[in-house]
Design an enzyme around this catalytic site. Structure first.
Site, PDB file in Angstrom:
ATOM      1  N   LYS A  35       0.831  -1.220   0.000  1.00  0.00           N
ATOM      2  CA  LYS A  35       0.000   0.000   0.000  1.00  0.00           C
ATOM      3  C   LYS A  35       0.859   1.261   0.000  1.00  0.00           C
ATOM      4  CE  LYS A  35      -4.160  -2.054   1.087  1.00  0.00           C
ATOM      5  NZ  LYS A  35      -5.247  -2.128   0.194  1.00  0.00           N
ATOM      6  N   LYS A  86      -4.487 -10.007  -7.202  1.00  0.00           N
ATOM      7  CA  LYS A  86      -5.670 -10.262  -6.379  1.00  0.00           C
ATOM      8  C   LYS A  86      -6.836  -9.355  -6.781  1.00  0.00           C
ATOM      9  CE  LYS A  86      -6.689  -8.680  -2.143  1.00  0.00           C
ATOM     10  NZ  LYS A  86      -6.746  -8.375  -0.725  1.00  0.00           N
ATOM     11  N   LYS A  97     -11.024  -4.556  -3.734  1.00  0.00           N
ATOM     12  CA  LYS A  97     -12.055  -3.527  -3.870  1.00  0.00           C
ATOM     13  C   LYS A  97     -11.480  -2.161  -4.211  1.00  0.00           C
ATOM     14  CE  LYS A  97     -13.102  -4.050   0.926  1.00  0.00           C
ATOM     15  NZ  LYS A  97     -11.918  -3.791   1.741  1.00  0.00           N
TER      16      LYS A  97
HETATM   17  N1  AQP Z   1      -9.520 -11.490  -3.756  1.00  0.00           N
HETATM   18  C1  AQP Z   1      -9.830 -12.017  -2.587  1.00  0.00           C
HETATM   19  N2  AQP Z   1      -9.975 -13.347  -2.451  1.00  0.00           N
HETATM   20  C2  AQP Z   1     -10.296 -13.907  -1.253  1.00  0.00           C
HETATM   21  N3  AQP Z   1     -10.491 -13.172  -0.126  1.00  0.00           N
HETATM   22  C3  AQP Z   1     -10.356 -11.828  -0.208  1.00  0.00           C
HETATM   23  N4  AQP Z   1     -10.481 -10.836   0.698  1.00  0.00           N
HETATM   24  C4  AQP Z   1     -10.250  -9.655   0.097  1.00  0.00           C
HETATM   25  N5  AQP Z   1      -9.983  -9.830  -1.206  1.00  0.00           N
HETATM   26  C5  AQP Z   1     -10.030 -11.188  -1.438  1.00  0.00           C
HETATM   27  C6  AQP Z   1     -10.827 -11.047   2.096  1.00  0.00           C
HETATM   28  O1  AQP Z   1     -11.916 -10.190   2.378  1.00  0.00           O
HETATM   29  C7  AQP Z   1     -11.821  -9.766   3.734  1.00  0.00           C
HETATM   30  C8  AQP Z   1     -11.961  -8.271   3.767  1.00  0.00           C
HETATM   31  O2  AQP Z   1     -10.768  -7.672   3.836  1.00  0.00           O
HETATM   32  P1  AQP Z   1     -10.534  -6.150   4.139  1.00  0.00           P
HETATM   33  O3  AQP Z   1     -11.675  -5.311   3.765  1.00  0.00           O
HETATM   34  O4  AQP Z   1     -10.067  -5.996   5.532  1.00  0.00           O
HETATM   35  O5  AQP Z   1      -9.354  -5.758   3.193  1.00  0.00           O
HETATM   36  P2  AQP Z   1      -8.460  -6.498   2.221  1.00  0.00           P
HETATM   37  O6  AQP Z   1      -8.057  -7.841   2.638  1.00  0.00           O
HETATM   38  O7  AQP Z   1      -7.325  -5.551   1.952  1.00  0.00           O
HETATM   39  O8  AQP Z   1      -9.454  -6.579   0.995  1.00  0.00           O
HETATM   40  P3  AQP Z   1      -9.410  -5.791  -0.339  1.00  0.00           P
HETATM   41  O9  AQP Z   1     -10.664  -6.072  -1.091  1.00  0.00           O
HETATM   42  O10 AQP Z   1      -8.128  -6.059  -1.043  1.00  0.00           O
HETATM   43  O11 AQP Z   1      -9.452  -4.292   0.152  1.00  0.00           O
HETATM   44  P4  AQP Z   1      -8.519  -3.077  -0.179  1.00  0.00           P
HETATM   45  O12 AQP Z   1      -8.522  -2.993  -1.667  1.00  0.00           O
HETATM   46  O13 AQP Z   1      -9.146  -1.908   0.497  1.00  0.00           O
HETATM   47  O14 AQP Z   1      -7.156  -3.395   0.384  1.00  0.00           O
HETATM   48  C9  AQP Z   1     -10.492 -10.293   4.276  1.00  0.00           C
HETATM   49  O15 AQP Z   1     -10.721 -11.482   5.011  1.00  0.00           O
HETATM   50  C10 AQP Z   1      -9.723 -10.573   3.031  1.00  0.00           C
HETATM   51  O16 AQP Z   1      -8.703 -11.538   3.206  1.00  0.00           O
END
Ligand code: AQP
Length: 325
Positions: A111, A194, A197
């Site tokens: 990040k 990956k 969001k």
């Molecule tokens: N692509 C993915 N496949 C499987 N699991 C996923 N998770 C996120 N993306 C995938 C799981 O969703 C949960 C929410 O996580 P979070 O909101 O705390 O943030 P994150 O892991 O950083 O998810 P994102 O979507 O990638 O958010 P941003 O883009 O804001 O960093 C977690 O259990 C995560 O593992």
């Protein structure tokens, strides 16, 4: 009885990755232990975010939890920011994690790599400290997460060892629980990264129009060759679609492969699209009924009251152990 805790950051429109890796599984936990599911709104502030977006997205995530089958009678739903013990415990715990280890966190590196290195917020760096507080505040033994979050659970475990060595058995040791299938759903347009969001390319968003979802899946990047087999090194696109299919059907990858042994890419993609559209169509209908009612506010009022009570007990225990009380 096991204590289970997990959450999602309101940092963007939720994707099919969040659904498969997190949301969809939460309901399976509420029958097997005391379950706490929260919206990690304080974590959302670690990168720039518009206040109105944060507000709306937070409410949406609670509605998503309910639409995904979480039952407020069985599990406690709350916003992290409204249980002030999270911030209080993080202030104490920050003294038991070291800058060297925080610096090695993959999420921090990813990040912060394209940011002005003189303008990286302390909150982004200290993200794992707050996450440790989130987990430890509820004496959680099990933390369901996608693969990318396991490192943060590991560092929480290191903290627990360090803290308990010094003060006795004060904190409960948590354990990450990862799905067998669907722990890392990849982007449809680039199956080597990956699905996230905060990265809109190639993602299926949970509230996308169903026709758009179908189109995105039908145009997902696939690989050369014609066999529908799992091989994430040589066939990342097909492997990703197989994972999506197997995770939604709740079958193994090899069972999914067997179903498509004689199929062509086009037929296979259509089957994946049909499945995703059916699942998300039903999910969206439940979401719209909830978001247009007062259910979100009612659920949060009750959940936050209960979360504060439990959190205060653990915070008190920690304050006593370190000599603040
Ligand atoms: N692509 C993915 N496949 C499987 N699991 C996923 N998770 C996120 N993306 C995938 C799981 O969703 C949960 C929410 O996580 P979070 O909101 O705390 O943030 P994150 O892991 O950083 O998810 P994102 O979507 O990638 O958010 P941003 O883009 O804001 O960093 C977690 O259990 C995560 O593992």
């Amino acid at each position: 009885m096991a204590r289970i805790l997990s959450g999602i950051k309101p940092t963007g429109r939720l994707t099919l990755g969040n659904y498969i890796g997190a949301l969809k599984n939460f309901k399976n936990f509420q029958d097997s232990g005391e379950t706490f599911i929260f919206v990690a709104d304080l974590h959302a502030l670690t990168l720039p975010i518009e206040p109105e977006f944060l507000r709306t997205n937070t409410r949406d995530i609670v509605a998503f939890y309910l639409a995904a089958g979480l039952d407020p009678e069985k599990c406690t739903l709350f916003r992290q920011s409204q249980v002030s013990q999270h911030a209080e415990l993080a202030i104490i715990l920050q003294n038991y994690l070291y800058m060297g280890e925080l610096n090695r966190m993959t999420q921090f590196k990813e990040k912060s790599q394209n940011m002005n290195q003189n303008a990286i917020g302390l909150g982004l760096f200290a993200y794992p400290v707050l996450m440790a507080a989130d987990i430890l505040l509820y004496d959680a033994n099990i933390v369901p997460v996608g693969e990318d979050q396991t490192q943060h659970v590991e560092i929480t475990r290191d903290l627990v060892k360090r803290f308990n060595n010094r003060y006795g058995e004060v904190l409960i040791m948590p354990e990450a629980r990862i799905n067998k299938v669907g722990k890392r759903i990849m982007s449809l347009s680039n199956p080597t990264v990956k699905m996230s969001k905060s990265d809109p390319k190639g993602d299926v968003f949970l509230l996308d129009d169903l026709k758009v979802i179908r189109k995105k899946i039908m145009s997902a990047v696939t690989d050369s060759g014609s066999e529908i087999i799992y091989d994430d090194e040589n066939k990342p696109g097909i492997s990703n679609l197989l994972t999506i299919y197997a995770a939604l059907k709740e079958i193994s990858i090899s069972d999914a492969e067997a179903l498509f042994i004689d199929a062509r890419y086009g037929d296979f993609k259509k089957a994946v699209a049909d499945l995703v559209v059916a699942e998300l169509g039903a999910f969206q209908a439940r979401y719209y009924a909830i978001i247009n009612s007062s259910q979100v506010e009612d659920v949060l009022n009750a959940g936050e009251k209960k979360a504060r009570q439990i959190a205060q007990g653990v915070l008190h225990r920690v304050q006593k152990a370190v000599g603040l009380l």
